[in-house]
Write a protein that holds these residues in place. Structure first.
Motif, PDB file in Angstrom:
ATOM      1  N   TYR A  74      -9.572  15.657   2.676  1.00 20.90           N
ATOM      2  CA  TYR A  74      -9.016  14.694   3.621  1.00 20.90           C
ATOM      3  C   TYR A  74      -8.889  13.325   2.970  1.00 20.90           C
ATOM      4  N   CYS A  75      -7.721  12.721   3.099  1.00 20.06           N
ATOM      5  CA  CYS A  75      -7.495  11.359   2.609  1.00 20.06           C
ATOM      6  C   CYS A  75      -7.141  10.465   3.792  1.00 20.06           C
ATOM      7  N   PRO A  76      -7.804   9.320   3.938  1.00 20.84           N
ATOM      8  CA  PRO A  76      -7.459   8.417   5.039  1.00 20.84           C
ATOM      9  C   PRO A  76      -6.074   7.817   4.840  1.00 20.84           C
ATOM     10  N   PRO A  77      -5.414   7.385   5.905  1.00 21.13           N
ATOM     11  CA  PRO A  77      -4.116   6.726   5.774  1.00 21.13           C
ATOM     12  C   PRO A  77      -4.249   5.447   4.950  1.00 21.13           C
ATOM     13  N   TYR A  78      -3.160   5.045   4.281  1.00 22.61           N
ATOM     14  CA  TYR A  78      -3.264   3.832   3.473  1.00 22.61           C
ATOM     15  C   TYR A  78      -2.039   2.946   3.593  1.00 22.61           C
ATOM     16  N   ILE A  79      -2.230   1.676   3.223  1.00 20.33           N
ATOM     17  CA  ILE A  79      -1.202   0.647   3.300  1.00 20.33           C
ATOM     18  C   ILE A  79      -1.037   0.044   1.907  1.00 20.33           C
ATOM     19  N   ILE A  80       0.209  -0.219   1.506  1.00 17.52           N
ATOM     20  CA  ILE A  80       0.528  -0.763   0.194  1.00 17.52           C
ATOM     21  C   ILE A  80       0.887  -2.235   0.324  1.00 17.52           C
ATOM     22  N   LEU A  81       0.359  -3.055  -0.583  1.00 18.54           N
ATOM     23  CA  LEU A  81       0.636  -4.486  -0.591  1.00 18.54           C
ATOM     24  C   LEU A  81       1.394  -4.886  -1.842  1.00 18.54           C
ATOM     25  N   GLY A  82       2.369  -5.806  -1.697  1.00 17.29           N
ATOM     26  CA  GLY A  82       2.969  -6.515  -2.812  1.00 17.29           C
ATOM     27  C   GLY A  82       3.913  -5.735  -3.686  1.00 17.29           C
ATOM     28  N   GLY A  83       4.624  -6.483  -4.583  1.00 12.98           N
ATOM     29  CA  GLY A  83       5.483  -5.868  -5.573  1.00 12.98           C
ATOM     30  C   GLY A  83       6.764  -5.310  -4.989  1.00 12.98           C
ATOM     31  N   GLU A  84       7.557  -4.685  -5.828  1.00 18.06           N
ATOM     32  CA  GLU A  84       8.810  -4.051  -5.428  1.00 18.06           C
ATOM     33  C   GLU A  84       8.821  -2.633  -5.981  1.00 18.06           C
ATOM     34  N   PRO A  85       8.138  -1.719  -5.326  1.00 16.04           N
ATOM     35  CA  PRO A  85       8.052  -0.342  -5.834  1.00 16.04           C
ATOM     36  C   PRO A  85       9.399   0.366  -5.807  1.00 16.04           C
ATOM     37  N   ARG A  86       9.561   1.317  -6.697  1.00 15.24           N
ATOM     38  CA  ARG A  86      10.774   2.118  -6.722  1.00 15.24           C
ATOM     39  C   ARG A  86      10.836   2.996  -5.472  1.00 15.24           C
TER      40      ARG A  86
END
Length: 211
Positions: A74-86
């Motif tokens: 099980y992996c908890p939900p996550y949020i991404i911060l910053g940058g300009e990902p592809r």
């Protein structure tokens, strides 16, 4: 139950300290890590919460972390911060459990709102995961023959048909059926069907592994 935690993973201490500070100012419990590997080594899947990944850490490393944790259960939900990902990285991130993406500077109030939503999603998702784990544990307690018979019962086969298919006596089938009820902690096969109906893949995986 453990208190929900925001697991903040990013390399820049100054930025991490700031993010930690305003999250804590909203009465959120925060635990900070310098790198995905540090979180991976100490992660306790029993601790509820969500992940926040800053792109000072490679996004690919963060996504890989989520995928590795998911493989363990099980992996908890996550949020991404910053940058300009592809775009391809974002698509992969969403498949592995990412809930949102924020550019910097942050809209703090919106970010905190989405963090709370991620924690709420974790609570709901975790309940389902724990229910699946409970069912899986019961299925794992069945012998290969019992899993085989349970699969046939789920397919609508009667004891006589099962006995004929497996070349065993009806009495033996009935004995296995009684053991299945006992190990599944239910009183009838109607309850077994209700318990597994939406989790059939848990049983099918076990049957394939002994086929």
């Amino acid at each position: 139950m453990n208190e929900s935690t925001v697991f903040l993973i990013e390399e820049s201490f100054a930025d991490g300290e700031s993010v930690s500070r305003f999250l804590q100012s909203y009465d959120l419990r925060v635990e900070r890590f310098d790198h995905p590997s540090q979180f991976y080594e100490s992660h306790d899947p029993g601790t509820p919460g969500c992940l926040v990944l800053d792109l000072n850490v490679s996004l690919v490393a963060g996504i890989t972390l989520a995928e590795q944790i998911s493989q363990q259960g099980y992996c908890p939900p996550y949020i991404i911060l910053g940058g300009e990902p592809r775009t391809c990285d974002l698509a992969r991130a969403m498949r592995s459990g990412a809930r949102d993406f924020f550019e910097k500077p942050l809209d703090v109030s919106l970010f905190v709102e989405r963090v709370r939503e991620a924690i709420a999603h974790d609570e709901q998702q975790r309940r389902q995961w724990e229910a699946d784990q409970s069912v899986q544990k019961r299925i794992n307690s069945l012998s290969p023959r019992e899993r085989q018979i349970l699969t046939l019962v789920m397919d609508g086969k009667l004891s006589k048909q099962i006995a004929s298919k497996l070349d065993i006596s009806i009495k033996t089938v009935e004995a296995h059926r009684a053991n299945i009820l006992r190990k599944m902690h239910v009183d009838s096969f109607i309850q077994v069907v209700c318990l597994i109906a939406n989790k059939r893949e848990l049983l099918d995986t076990q049957v394939r592994s002994v086929a």
